[in-house]
Design an enzyme around this catalytic site. Structure first.
Site, PDB file in Angstrom:
ATOM      1  N   SER A 219      31.914  40.312  49.916  1.00 45.10           N
ATOM      2  CA  SER A 219      30.829  39.853  49.048  1.00 45.10           C
ATOM      3  C   SER A 219      29.564  39.658  49.864  1.00 45.10           C
ATOM      4  O   SER A 219      29.634  39.236  51.032  1.00 45.10           O
ATOM      5  CB  SER A 219      31.215  38.535  48.373  1.00 45.10           C
ATOM      6  OG  SER A 219      30.094  37.952  47.741  1.00 45.10           O
ATOM      7  N   TYR A 232      33.402  29.866  49.013  1.00 39.71           N
ATOM      8  CA  TYR A 232      33.673  31.292  48.831  1.00 39.71           C
ATOM      9  C   TYR A 232      33.030  32.112  49.950  1.00 39.71           C
ATOM     10  O   TYR A 232      33.668  32.982  50.552  1.00 39.71           O
ATOM     11  CB  TYR A 232      33.125  31.720  47.474  1.00 39.71           C
ATOM     12  CG  TYR A 232      33.298  33.181  47.138  1.00 39.71           C
ATOM     13  CD1 TYR A 232      34.562  33.705  46.877  1.00 39.71           C
ATOM     14  CD2 TYR A 232      32.194  34.025  47.054  1.00 39.71           C
ATOM     15  CE1 TYR A 232      34.715  35.046  46.544  1.00 39.71           C
ATOM     16  CE2 TYR A 232      32.338  35.358  46.711  1.00 39.71           C
ATOM     17  CZ  TYR A 232      33.602  35.872  46.463  1.00 39.71           C
ATOM     18  OH  TYR A 232      33.754  37.199  46.143  1.00 39.71           O
TER      19      TYR A 232
END
Length: 404
Positions: A219, A232
């Site tokens: 990501s 995250y």
């Protein structure tokens, strides 16, 4: 300065000939990337004609056009043949879509899911060929990983294992790092990093034998400090660095490693508003008293609202990510990193080349712009007062006019 049309025409003739040849060979596709590249070349042409001598303008425009077309060219593909691929996280989203596409292309797909009776697992069973095998696996459970490794060795004995797609991952909390429980950081690392590490290491003997591919979905939050994505983002940063390390170390074995850094897409987990609301309620219910007083419930509510609004802008078509994974598996010379989705080029340019203050403001305007915590708002108790709360009540309190 006088314009010089003939150098420009010569450069455009070279670019057009190269593009036509690539189109005839199917190495290039007509689409928005090509049109955007031509528009940028036209802008560069205009600039060169006004700032550079004729021969320099010719050289710059021709070289830029050649490089751009080379970057847009699709690498020659390997045949699918009997290649087998293991994909994690196929209950939904990118994993499910990739499993469908690779099965349709003729791959032998081993698809892991959290639950064999989940809607995504049942959908794959119904629409895919008998070649696709479903495996139940929770990346936080070593026993599940061991069972998956044994299953993979058994079911790829005749074909070998060509690829591993590390897609499974989770984001369970949106909050400042200070508001995020340490247990949430550990949980994210268990799924997004340690689980992928253990599975990848277990499959390396098979991948070394086939000189195959490792494709990992990471990501941009692992590259940039997105507001409120600390749990995250840190796990994805660790995962990306691990894959960069594997890329160097496994090169002598012929294994190629690619990392997919997608924009925000409308996967099932992204669209589950009730799930995000419930996680916000749990966060508020479990925040220590001092933190709740310092930040305020309104602060958390504001973060949640901004996050949900950003998710509403997510891209609905998952095919750019699926295409990137497919290219990483089959291209003769795959890219080390893929950036599917709109706007990532500008985002990375800002992150790498602009001052830190501008980078921070861009991410806040693009994703989440936190409000002012309660303790920092005008008229609220000072930070010192907020810190005093954490140390407990004053053993000799002054009389309060409102005390009963």
């Amino acid at each position: 300065m006088e314009s010089w049309p003939w150098p420009s025409g010569g450069a455009w003739l070279l670019v057009a000939a190269r593009a036509l040849l690539q189109l005839l060979r199917a190495d290039l596709r007509l689409g928005r990337p090509l049109l955007a590249a031509l528009a940028l070349l036209a802008a560069l042409d205009w600039l060169c004609q006004r700032l550079l001598p004729p021969l320099a303008a010719l050289a710059v425009l021709a070289a830029t056009g050649w490089i751009v077309l080379s970057r847009l060219a699709r690498s020659p593909r390997l045949p699918v043949a009997t290649r087998a691929v293991l994909i994690t996280g196929c209950d939904s989203g990118f994993g499910k879509a990739t499993a469908k596409k690779l099965d349709a292309m003729g791959f032998t797909v081993l698809a892991t899911v959290l639950k064999l009776d989940s809607p995504g697992a049942l959908e794959l069973q119904a629409c895919c060929s008998p070649r696709l095998k479903l495996l139940q696996m929770d990346l936080t459970k070593p026993a599940d990983i061991s069972r998956t490794l044994e299953f993979t060795k058994t079911h790829t004995a005749s074909t070998g294992l060509w690829g591993l797609v590390n897609n499974a991952g989770q984001n369970i909390l949106v909050a400042d790092a200070e508001l995020s429980p340490v247990a949430t950081f550990r949980n994210s690392m268990e799924v997004n990093f340690f689980g992928a590490l253990e599975l990848t290491k277990g499959l390396l003997p098979l991948l070394r034998r086939s000189r195959g591919r490792i494709v990992t979905v990471s990501s941009p939050a692992g590259d940039m400090p997105f507001p409120c994505l600390a749990t995250y983002g840190t796990s994805k940063a660790a995962l990306a660095l691990l894959m960069d390390t594997f890329s160097c170390e496994l090169l002598p074995w012929g294994i190629k490693v690619s990392i997919i850094q997608p924009a925000c897409f409308k996967t099932e987990s992204v669209q589950n508003v009730d799930q995000w609301e419930e996680r916000k309620r749990q966060l508020l219910a479990n925040l220590p008293r001092e933190l709740l007083q310092a930040y305020g419930e309104d602060y958390v509510e504001h973060l949640s609202g901004q996050f949900l609004h950003s998710l509403s802008q997510a891209l609905p078509d998952l095919s750019p990510v699926v295409d990137a994974i497919t290219d990483a598996l089959l291209a003769v010379q795959p890219h080390h990193r893929y950036y599917p989705g709109h706007g990532l080029g500008i985002m990375y340019f800002i992150h790498y080349y602009l001052p830190e203050g501008l980078r921070r403001r861009f991410l806040q305007s693009f994703f989440i712009s936190p409000s002012v915590p309660r303790a920092l708002q005008p008229g609220q108790p000072s930070l010192t007062s907020a810190q005093d709360v954490a140390h407990g009540p004053d053993p000799n309190p002054s009389p309060s006019p409102t005390a009963q």
